[in-house]
Design an enzyme around this catalytic site. Structure first.
Site, PDB file in Angstrom:
ATOM      1  N   ARG A  86      41.276 -30.539  43.631  1.00 56.42           N
ATOM      2  CA  ARG A  86      40.145 -29.694  43.309  1.00 56.42           C
ATOM      3  C   ARG A  86      40.585 -28.425  42.626  1.00 56.42           C
ATOM      4  O   ARG A  86      41.690 -27.947  42.882  1.00 56.42           O
ATOM      5  CB  ARG A  86      39.542 -29.179  44.621  1.00 56.42           C
ATOM      6  CG  ARG A  86      38.371 -29.856  45.061  1.00 56.42           C
ATOM      7  CD  ARG A  86      37.894 -29.391  46.389  1.00 56.42           C
ATOM      8  NE  ARG A  86      36.909 -30.381  46.693  1.00 56.42           N
ATOM      9  CZ  ARG A  86      35.595 -30.241  46.482  1.00 56.42           C
ATOM     10  NH1 ARG A  86      35.091 -29.092  46.108  1.00 56.42           N
ATOM     11  NH2 ARG A  86      34.776 -31.217  46.683  1.00 56.42           N
ATOM     12  N   LYS A 138      28.769 -25.576  47.228  1.00 57.48           N
ATOM     13  CA  LYS A 138      27.333 -25.467  46.967  1.00 57.48           C
ATOM     14  C   LYS A 138      26.590 -24.901  48.163  1.00 57.48           C
ATOM     15  O   LYS A 138      25.622 -24.180  48.010  1.00 57.48           O
ATOM     16  CB  LYS A 138      26.775 -26.852  46.664  1.00 57.48           C
ATOM     17  CG  LYS A 138      26.856 -27.226  45.208  1.00 57.48           C
ATOM     18  CD  LYS A 138      26.125 -28.531  44.991  1.00 57.48           C
ATOM     19  CE  LYS A 138      27.002 -29.569  44.353  1.00 57.48           C
ATOM     20  NZ  LYS A 138      26.709 -30.931  44.718  1.00 57.48           N
ATOM     21  N   GLU A 186      26.039 -34.777  43.034  1.00 56.78           N
ATOM     22  CA  GLU A 186      24.891 -34.976  43.901  1.00 56.78           C
ATOM     23  C   GLU A 186      23.871 -33.906  43.509  1.00 56.78           C
ATOM     24  O   GLU A 186      24.227 -32.725  43.448  1.00 56.78           O
ATOM     25  CB  GLU A 186      25.299 -34.806  45.370  1.00 56.78           C
ATOM     26  CG  GLU A 186      24.114 -35.007  46.280  1.00 56.78           C
ATOM     27  CD  GLU A 186      24.443 -34.879  47.769  1.00 56.78           C
ATOM     28  OE1 GLU A 186      25.613 -34.663  48.121  1.00 56.78           O
ATOM     29  OE2 GLU A 186      23.486 -34.986  48.547  1.00 56.78           O
TER      30      GLU A 186
HETATM   31  P1  ATP Z   1      30.481 -28.864  46.734  1.00 59.13           P
HETATM   32  O1  ATP Z   1      31.377 -28.972  47.916  1.00 59.13           O
HETATM   33  O2  ATP Z   1      30.674 -27.648  45.936  1.00 59.13           O
HETATM   34  O3  ATP Z   1      29.052 -29.148  47.074  1.00 59.13           O
HETATM   35  P2  ATP Z   1      30.724 -31.516  45.941  1.00 59.13           P
HETATM   36  O4  ATP Z   1      32.037 -32.196  45.842  1.00 59.13           O
HETATM   37  O5  ATP Z   1      29.873 -31.836  47.109  1.00 59.13           O
HETATM   38  O6  ATP Z   1      30.958 -30.000  45.758  1.00 59.13           O
HETATM   39  P3  ATP Z   1      29.404 -33.124  44.061  1.00 59.13           P
HETATM   40  O7  ATP Z   1      28.112 -32.873  43.382  1.00 59.13           O
HETATM   41  O8  ATP Z   1      29.465 -34.181  45.076  1.00 59.13           O
HETATM   42  O9  ATP Z   1      29.854 -31.753  44.673  1.00 59.13           O
HETATM   43  O10 ATP Z   1      30.580 -33.277  43.012  1.00 59.13           O
HETATM   44  C1  ATP Z   1      30.545 -34.021  41.837  1.00 59.13           C
HETATM   45  C2  ATP Z   1      31.952 -34.263  41.403  1.00 59.13           C
HETATM   46  O11 ATP Z   1      32.606 -33.026  41.142  1.00 59.13           O
HETATM   47  C3  ATP Z   1      32.748 -34.955  42.498  1.00 59.13           C
HETATM   48  O12 ATP Z   1      33.530 -35.975  41.928  1.00 59.13           O
HETATM   49  C4  ATP Z   1      33.614 -33.864  43.051  1.00 59.13           C
HETATM   50  O13 ATP Z   1      34.826 -34.384  43.530  1.00 59.13           O
HETATM   51  C5  ATP Z   1      33.814 -32.967  41.837  1.00 59.13           C
HETATM   52  N1  ATP Z   1      34.112 -31.593  42.240  1.00 59.13           N
HETATM   53  C6  ATP Z   1      33.385 -30.799  43.061  1.00 59.13           C
HETATM   54  N2  ATP Z   1      34.003 -29.623  43.260  1.00 59.13           N
HETATM   55  C7  ATP Z   1      35.145 -29.658  42.529  1.00 59.13           C
HETATM   56  C8  ATP Z   1      36.224 -28.749  42.316  1.00 59.13           C
HETATM   57  N3  ATP Z   1      36.247 -27.549  42.888  1.00 59.13           N
HETATM   58  N4  ATP Z   1      37.227 -29.128  41.503  1.00 59.13           N
HETATM   59  C9  ATP Z   1      37.216 -30.335  40.904  1.00 59.13           C
HETATM   60  N5  ATP Z   1      36.237 -31.237  41.063  1.00 59.13           N
HETATM   61  C10 ATP Z   1      35.215 -30.921  41.870  1.00 59.13           C
HETATM   62 MG    MG Z   2      29.176 -33.711  47.617  1.00 60.78          MG
END
Ligand code: ATP
Ligand code: MG
Length: 541
Positions: free
Chosen positions: A256, A266, A31
């Site tokens: 994760r 984030k 995102e």
């Molecule tokens: P955050 O909570 O840090 O904002 P998010 O999951 O909201 O992370 P996205 O931009 O939605 O961030 O994530 C893009 C992809 O990366 C998604 O498929 C998410 O599952 C994956 N992802 C995010 N954080 C991790 C992590 N710590 N380990 C593995 N994959 C991750």
């Molecule tokens: Mg997200």
């Protein structure tokens, strides 16, 4: 066919073998609401890695269904970071590219009697959702006719209603044991400008509905995501089955990447940037990819780390020192060696005149890197920490009356410490043993300490920067991030550096002997040596 190493690869291999899938298509779905972090590197490793391994493709898919938080600045940063890590996406796709089709599918759901416009407020919807042990309550608007729903939904789209006044909900089962299936909201009203579609839309699809649609439209075969989406898979499948997607993408969840001493969400990273706790998204202490790049961590070492950390279904926390060990191992094999002294102390050899060149291996682990010459002379600097006026027992560095070897040069004896009016040592006066030259030592003197040094006549001034982790250690685990924050995690020292460091290209990584791995950079005119990773390995295997 490639060997399957982890459970996802096994599933993919089976799907290929059974002919359920012809060509593997994955997507990396950030995102654009912030910068990518080390957790995303793992997600990329999984998504790009699987596609590559099975001869398929991976798209870069921007999940931009939440306009109030998304920005083009983040889109650009994300693309830069992926390119830096060395991954190549097949297509660049945005959820917003599909807004029209996602909308049409919603009308289709309405016509099928599988979605309805609900007038309950977000609070009322939450309050009637039930709990894990009790079913939810059906909305009084659940049994509107398809015609009525269609008319209302079109009015929502036309901007007739305010945010939150109405929404579109899937009509599934308020008594489902899975809360996500209790008539989830699939469209909401949001009068907000979108970074790509501007003011075209005032209704936006929810993630759980938009994601399976976008996966299908891209031809995604395996939709790989993190474990928190496991409970959402039935809804993912419901959307695909109800809309008749064929072939239907398959969602697979993995754990994760969590790491000690790191904030990875984030939301928190953004807070650090906004309240000035760090210098920006690319601060070298940040676990963002921009921060790691700025820190000097090689992209290949980061990919290697993701591979070695593995892909599993079970949650775990990775010790940050394991990451550091991987980076250290990578640099140890490749980085040229050089000397810089932090907090320099003048060392004068009273019985030495002129100068001479001594040899150093560029990298003793890599004979092909060869040797280089370093000029030795009467006036040198050593680290202040390598001299003591009041040494503890078994002190092997310099003390008055003691000896130590200057690395790859001579043994020196310290005769006197010169002090200023306040008693601070400003210089040490030494004599050298002419017959003790490294490689030709016939002095018979044993010097246990070996000190690094720089030539005062040729060295450059530098700032040496060292970093601690942003979060205090595991003892603080469970406490709020703001309490675990290590606010004094950047340390700056004055240093004297060998001329080769001053001449090196921006970004070059060196092993500074006895100090650590550092990146050469400049702050204005000033030479800066910025810590990548310390020398000491404190990873417990
Ligand atoms: P955050 O909570 O840090 O904002 P998010 O999951 O909201 O992370 P996205 O931009 O939605 O961030 O994530 C893009 C992809 O990366 C998604 O498929 C998410 O599952 C994956 N992802 C995010 N954080 C991790 C992590 N710590 N380990 C593995 N994959 C991750
Ligand atoms: Mg997200």
């Amino acid at each position: 066919m490639a060997d399957a190493c982890n459970f996802i690869e096994q599933i993919v291999a089976e799907d290929l073998a059974a002919g359920r899938v012809k060509e593997v298509q994955t997507r990396f779905p950030p995102e654009p609401n912030g910068y990518l972090h080390i957790g995303h590197a793992k997600s990329m490793f999984v998504n790009f890695g699987i596609a590559e391994k099975f001869g398929g493709k991976c798209n870069l898919f921007f999940d931009d269904t939440n306009p109030s938080k998304e920005k083009t600045e983040f889109v650009d940063a994300i693309k830069r970071d992926i390119a830096w890590l060395g991954y190549h996406w097949a297509k660049e796709v945005y959820a917003s590219d599909f807004f029209e089709i996602i909308y049409d599918y919603a009308e289709k759901l309405i016509c099928m009697g599988k979605a309805f416009v609900c007038d309950l407020s977000p609070e009322e919807i939450r309050a009637t959702r039930g709990t894990l042990t009790e079913p939810g309550t059906e909305s009084p608007y659940r049994n509107r006719t398809a015609e009525e729903n269609l008319a209302l939904f079109r009015e929502m789209k036309a901007g007739k209603y305010a945010d939150g006044e109405k929404c579109l909900r899937a009509k599934i089962d308020m008594a489902s044991p899975n809360v996500n299936l209790r008539d989830p909201v699939i469209y909401r009203i949001l009068h907000a400008a979108h970074h790509r579609t501007g003011d075209r839309w005032c209704i936006y699809p929810m993630y759980d509905y938009a994601h399976p649609v976008c996966d299908y439209l891209q031809g995604v075969t395996h939709s790989l995501c993190t474990l928190e989406f496991e409970d959402h898979r039935p809804l993912y499948d419901w959307v695909g089955l109800t809309l008749g997607f064929d072939p239907k993408p398959r969602q697979i969840e993995f754990a994760r990447l969590n790491m000690t001493n790191l904030v990875m969400s984030k939301r928190y990273l953004k807070k650090l940037v906004e309240d000035g706790s760090v210098h920006g998204w690319d601060d070298p202490r940040m676990p963002t990819l921009a921060g790691l790049r700025n820190r000097g961590v090689p992209a290949a070492a980061l990919r290697d780390f993701c591979e070695r950390a593995g892909v599993a279904k079970a949650q775990s926390e990775c010790d940050i020192s394991y990451f550091e060990a991987v980076v250290r191992e990578y640099l140890n094999a490749r980085a040229p060696r050089a000397m810089a002294v932090a907090d320099p102390l003048k060392l004068t050899i009273t019985n030495y005149e002129g100068s001479e060149e001594v040899d150093f291996d560029v990298n003793q682990l890599d004979p092909s890197a060869g040797t280089r010459k370093v000029t030795f002379s009467k006036h040198l600097y050593i680290e202040r920490g390598d001299f003591s006026l009041d040494p503890p027992p078994k002190y092997h560095r310099l003390k008055v009356g003691g000896v130590a070897r200057l690395k790859n040069a001579y043994i020196v004896r310290c005769d006197e410490a010169v002090r200023d009016a306040d008693g601070n040592v400003t210089e040490i006066l030494c004599t050298y043993l002419p017959e003790s030259r490294s490689g030709h030592d016939t002095s018979g003197v044993k010097a246990k300490g070996v000190l690094h040094w720089v030539n005062a006549e040729t060295c450059a001034d530098a700032l040496l920067k060292q970093y601690d982790h942003l979060l205090k250690d595991a003892d603080y685990a469970g406490q709020d991030f703001s309490e675990r924050m290590n606010l004094s995690s950047e340390h700056v020292f004055h240093a004297k550096a060998e001329p080769c460091l001053a001449e090196a290209a921006e970004g070059t990584a060196f092993q500074l002997m006895r100090t650590g791995y550092y990146k050469v950079c400049r702050e204005g005119e000033r030479l800066c040596l910025s810590e990548i990773v310390s020398l000491k390995d404190n990873f417990n295997k």
